[in-house]
Design an enzyme around this catalytic site. Structure first.
Site, PDB file in Angstrom:
ATOM      1  N   THR A 212      52.158  44.138  37.541  1.00  0.00           N
ATOM      2  CA  THR A 212      53.538  44.217  38.032  1.00  0.00           C
ATOM      3  C   THR A 212      54.305  42.961  37.638  1.00  0.00           C
ATOM      4  O   THR A 212      55.453  43.028  37.197  1.00  0.00           O
ATOM      5  CB  THR A 212      53.530  44.360  39.559  1.00  0.00           C
ATOM      6  OG1 THR A 212      52.608  45.381  39.905  1.00  0.00           O
ATOM      7  CG2 THR A 212      54.896  44.710  40.087  1.00  0.00           C
ATOM      8  N   GLU A 428      17.738  32.819  53.445  1.00  0.00           N
ATOM      9  CA  GLU A 428      18.665  32.206  52.484  1.00  0.00           C
ATOM     10  C   GLU A 428      17.947  31.218  51.566  1.00  0.00           C
ATOM     11  O   GLU A 428      18.199  31.189  50.362  1.00  0.00           O
ATOM     12  CB  GLU A 428      19.826  31.511  53.208  1.00  0.00           C
ATOM     13  CG  GLU A 428      20.732  32.452  53.986  1.00  0.00           C
ATOM     14  CD  GLU A 428      21.239  33.623  53.171  1.00  0.00           C
ATOM     15  OE1 GLU A 428      21.441  33.479  51.952  1.00  0.00           O
ATOM     16  OE2 GLU A 428      21.406  34.711  53.763  1.00  0.00           O
ATOM     17  N   ASP A 504      21.122  42.960  49.857  1.00  0.00           N
ATOM     18  CA  ASP A 504      20.337  42.553  48.680  1.00  0.00           C
ATOM     19  C   ASP A 504      19.732  43.774  48.012  1.00  0.00           C
ATOM     20  O   ASP A 504      19.714  43.896  46.786  1.00  0.00           O
ATOM     21  CB  ASP A 504      19.186  41.621  49.101  1.00  0.00           C
ATOM     22  CG  ASP A 504      19.685  40.408  49.860  1.00  0.00           C
ATOM     23  OD1 ASP A 504      20.853  40.047  49.666  1.00  0.00           O
ATOM     24  OD2 ASP A 504      18.910  39.835  50.650  1.00  0.00           O
TER      25      ASP A 504
HETATM   26  P1  ADP Z   1      48.799  44.379  39.811  1.00  0.00           P
HETATM   27  O1  ADP Z   1      50.122  44.988  39.569  1.00  0.00           O
HETATM   28  O2  ADP Z   1      48.013  44.161  38.556  1.00  0.00           O
HETATM   29  O3  ADP Z   1      47.961  45.040  40.850  1.00  0.00           O
HETATM   30  P2  ADP Z   1      50.387  42.216  40.764  1.00  0.00           P
HETATM   31  O4  ADP Z   1      51.195  41.914  39.572  1.00  0.00           O
HETATM   32  O5  ADP Z   1      51.042  42.998  41.830  1.00  0.00           O
HETATM   33  O6  ADP Z   1      49.041  42.911  40.355  1.00  0.00           O
HETATM   34  O7  ADP Z   1      49.836  40.854  41.352  1.00  0.00           O
HETATM   35  C1  ADP Z   1      49.760  40.595  42.712  1.00  0.00           C
HETATM   36  C2  ADP Z   1      49.947  39.135  42.979  1.00  0.00           C
HETATM   37  O8  ADP Z   1      48.861  38.392  42.461  1.00  0.00           O
HETATM   38  C3  ADP Z   1      51.155  38.559  42.332  1.00  0.00           C
HETATM   39  O9  ADP Z   1      52.257  38.648  43.155  1.00  0.00           O
HETATM   40  C4  ADP Z   1      50.768  37.110  42.069  1.00  0.00           C
HETATM   41  O10 ADP Z   1      51.032  36.313  43.194  1.00  0.00           O
HETATM   42  C5  ADP Z   1      49.285  37.177  41.891  1.00  0.00           C
HETATM   43  N1  ADP Z   1      48.885  37.173  40.469  1.00  0.00           N
HETATM   44  C6  ADP Z   1      48.200  38.144  39.846  1.00  0.00           C
HETATM   45  N2  ADP Z   1      47.966  37.834  38.570  1.00  0.00           N
HETATM   46  C7  ADP Z   1      48.543  36.642  38.347  1.00  0.00           C
HETATM   47  C8  ADP Z   1      48.658  35.796  37.201  1.00  0.00           C
HETATM   48  N3  ADP Z   1      48.123  36.131  36.018  1.00  0.00           N
HETATM   49  N4  ADP Z   1      49.324  34.630  37.350  1.00  0.00           N
HETATM   50  C9  ADP Z   1      49.847  34.297  38.536  1.00  0.00           C
HETATM   51  N5  ADP Z   1      49.779  35.045  39.641  1.00  0.00           N
HETATM   52  C10 ADP Z   1      49.133  36.210  39.573  1.00  0.00           C
END
Ligand code: ADP
Length: 621
Positions: A212, A428, A504
């Site tokens: 996203t 452990e 495990d």
């Molecule tokens: P997806 O759509 O792949 O499920 P998102 O883009 O919604 O993942 O990511 C969720 C959150 O995780 C983001 O809002 C961000 O805070 C964090 N995140 C994920 N990947 C990265 C990245 N490569 N760099 C920085 N933050 C990330």
């Protein structure tokens, strides 16, 4: 969605004007109607007023007589009774007969109220209902929550939008998407040469890897509007509504072109259409068909680029992924060590941290974590710092929050009996010792017997050095041996076994099964695939693709494999019993020990190490 609509005058406005017009006409164009309150009197009063010549006008209306007093200022009513001489007597009294002494309302008003008004009310009600049902405005006010309307969230670009720099790691994906950004910024350069941009780009990868974010970053970099909608939002209660949402989304997108349309979880609508014995899912299919139609319907050069994300690429309908639709696939994988370091740093910028944090160490500990998990780890560290009254988060906060994310919070109120605590300590140390005694195992970094909210009573953390892409057969076998080490220690020390090894057992079985069915690491089956992975990104559930007899053989081999490693672990621990006891005692009293402490105690007894320098050779005999 900030369209400006011409302000519409409410219908009531016109209705009021019409009503007022009619009233005015009514007042001026009709003879004035006397409006007096009617007073009911008895017949005797009427008779005496007649005799006394006190009657002005009279109106006989069936069984009712309306009359006024001599100067027409009061109106009376009485019931008519059988009286043949009445008319004559009235004549004699000088009353004059009228048919319109009293009229409540004019005929026009009557007509208005009995005909026009009900029709108007029904018409208005109908319009209101249909407006609410099909409301273009959507929103929670709409009766059907804006069915058929896309509800796409739109982020118009802004200077503080997400940029590529905010997405750490994922260099390949960014490189891939840079082309799209260039195209959106400068389409003529591509059009001149006749290059066609892909209409759709599929971002595939496990959850939380930043798909996203990447899509938003493309819009941010190109400074174009960004429409976002989740595949599941298209799926509606009524057949056809999803399709209409798709139409609406694309209508909006075309108006705002150039722009990015992002469809998250596209698998929710884009799943393979199967003939389905029960007629399939009509709604989903219609939605998918509409999406395909829309994608075919616009030219790739009109500036609408569709990005879609999924973590189940294998389940997508081939029609979606054929050229001309989502023909480009950009993998967004779990971050590697450097990626994890970068992501941690990006998120650490948002919180106050002490200067001495070794991000590499933290990133190593968080091996296998997704971007979203790393973001969570950093946030958890900040929360921990606040909880302990500090103004900066330090490395210990980071490390602890990794544990929280992996194993859950410490369970403060779990009280183990003394015996249980000893069992967990031995269990452990059993894992840790077996791991340390083998050559190809990841080093132990932490052992703890503090119960966690996830249900674990303790755990041993091992952290790989560097990135690991390939695992050798020996490494996998050692992993199984390490997993059996806990149970082996319990057997050895207490002569009995507990339920503590269930996790495990599960893990060991999974590894052993994969070795035989997927990695071709058994003598009998050579390189034959006995199982296929259904989903590459989500936990990897598998389906057996072999005959019933083979299944039995696989089970037998899995058992043999685990049994052999279990034996190896028992042997290693038996030989190092003194260390096992000493370390368990230490762990029992401390509850948590670090990898260094562990190694220090272990190395105090040099004699054991040389014996087991080659544990695999030892078990092979
Ligand atoms: P997806 O759509 O792949 O499920 P998102 O883009 O919604 O993942 O990511 C969720 C959150 O995780 C983001 O809002 C961000 O805070 C964090 N995140 C994920 N990947 C990265 C990245 N490569 N760099 C920085 N933050 C990330």
């Amino acid at each position: 969605m900030n369209e400006v609509k011409p302000p519409k005058k409410p219908l009531m406005f016109y209705a009021t004007i019409a009503a007022m017009l009619i009233l005015v006409m009514n007042l001026f164009m009709l003879p004035r109607v006397r409006k007096m309150t009617v007073q009911d009197v008895d017949y005797a009063t009427f008779m005496s007023m007649t005799e006394n010549r006190q009657i002005g006008s009279v109106q006989i209306d069936g069984d009712e007589i309306l009359f006024t007093n001599a100067d027409d200022t009061r109106l009376y009513r009485t019931g008519a009774i059988e009286d043949p001489e009445l008319v004559e007597r009235l004549y004699a009294s000088g009353a004059h007969f009228s048919s319109k002494i009293y009229e409540d309302v004019s005929p026009i008003v009557t007509f208005l109220f009995s005909w026009i008004l009900p029709i108007l009310i029904f018409w208005l009600l109908g319009r209101w209902l249909s407006n609410r049902l099909m409301s273009r405005e959507g929103g929670p006010n709409s009766l059907m929550f804006g069915m058929g309307k896309s509800n796409a969230k739109i982020y118009v670009h802004s200077s503080d939008g997400i940029r590529f720099a905010d997405v750490a790691g994922e260099e390949e994906a960014k490189e891939n998407l840079t082309e799209i950004v260039n195209y959106l910024k400068n389409p003529s350069q591509y059009q001149e040469i006749g290059a066609r941009m892909p209409k759709g780009i599929l971002l595939v990868g496990p959850p939380g890897t930043g798909k996203t974010m990447l899509a938003k970053a493309v819009a941010g970099e190109a400074a174009v509007p960004f429409f976002s909608m989740s595949g599941s939002e298209f799926v509606e209660m009524f057949v056809g509504m999803g399709a209409s949402k798709v139409r609406d989304l694309f209508r909006q997108a075309k108006e705002k072109a150039p722009c990015i349309v992002f469809i998250d979880e596209i698998d929710a609508i884009g799943k393979k259409r199967d003939g389905g014995a029960f007629g399939g899912n009509d709604e989903r299919e219609q939605t998918l068909n509409q999406l395909l139609t829309e994608m075919d319907g616009f030219e790739s050069n009109n500036g609408v680029i569709i990005l879609a994300a999924t973590n189940r690429p294998e389940s997508l309908d081939p029609a979606l992924t054929r050229p001309g639709r989502f023909d480009r696939r950009v993998p967004v994988e779990l971050p590697d060590l450097q990626g994890r370091i970068d992501i941690l740093k990006v998120h650490a910028k948002k919180i106050r941290i002490s200067d001495d944090i070794d991000f590499e160490k933290v990133a190593r500990m968080a091996s296998g974590a997704s971007g979203a998990e790393l973001a969570n780890i950093v946030n958890e560290a900040a929360l921990r710092a606040v909880r302990s009254g500090r103004r900066f988060a330090n490395e210990a906060d980071m490390e602890d929050s990794i544990e929280v994310v992996i194993a859950g919070y410490q369970k403060k109120n779990a009280i183990l009996t003394d015996k249980e605590k000893w069992t967990v300590a031995y269990h452990e140390i059993g894992h840790a010792l077996v791991a340390a005694m083998q050559t190809d195992s990841a080093p132990v970094t932490k052992i703890t017997i503090i119960p966690r909210t996830s249900g674990a009573l303790g755990y041993t953390m091992q952290v790989d050095e560097g990135n690991h892409y390939l695992m050798s057969r020996e490494e996998l076998e050692n992993k199984i041996a390490t997993l059996t080490g806990g149970r082996a220690a319990e057997e050895l020390v207490f002569g009995t076994i507990t339920t503590g090894a269930s996790n495990d057992i599960e893990q060991a079985t999974r590894i052993a099964r994969s070795m035989i069915t997927r990695y071709g690491m058994s003598k009998n089956f050579d390189m034959m695939a006995l199982e296929t992975v259904n989903n590459q990104y989500l936990g990897g559930d598998t389906t057996l693709v072999c005959g019933a007899e083979t299944v039995n053989e696989v089970d037998r081999q899995v058992e043999t494999l685990i049994r052999r490693q279990h034996g190896k672990a028992t042997e290693l621990l038996t030989r190092n019993r003194a260390k096992l006891d000493e370390l368990a005692k230490h762990l029992y009293s401390r509850e948590t020990i670090t990898g260094e402490e562990f190694m220090k105690i272990l190395n105090r007894h040099e004699e054991g190490k040389s014996e087991n320098a080659s544990p695999d050779a030892a078990t092979a005999s």
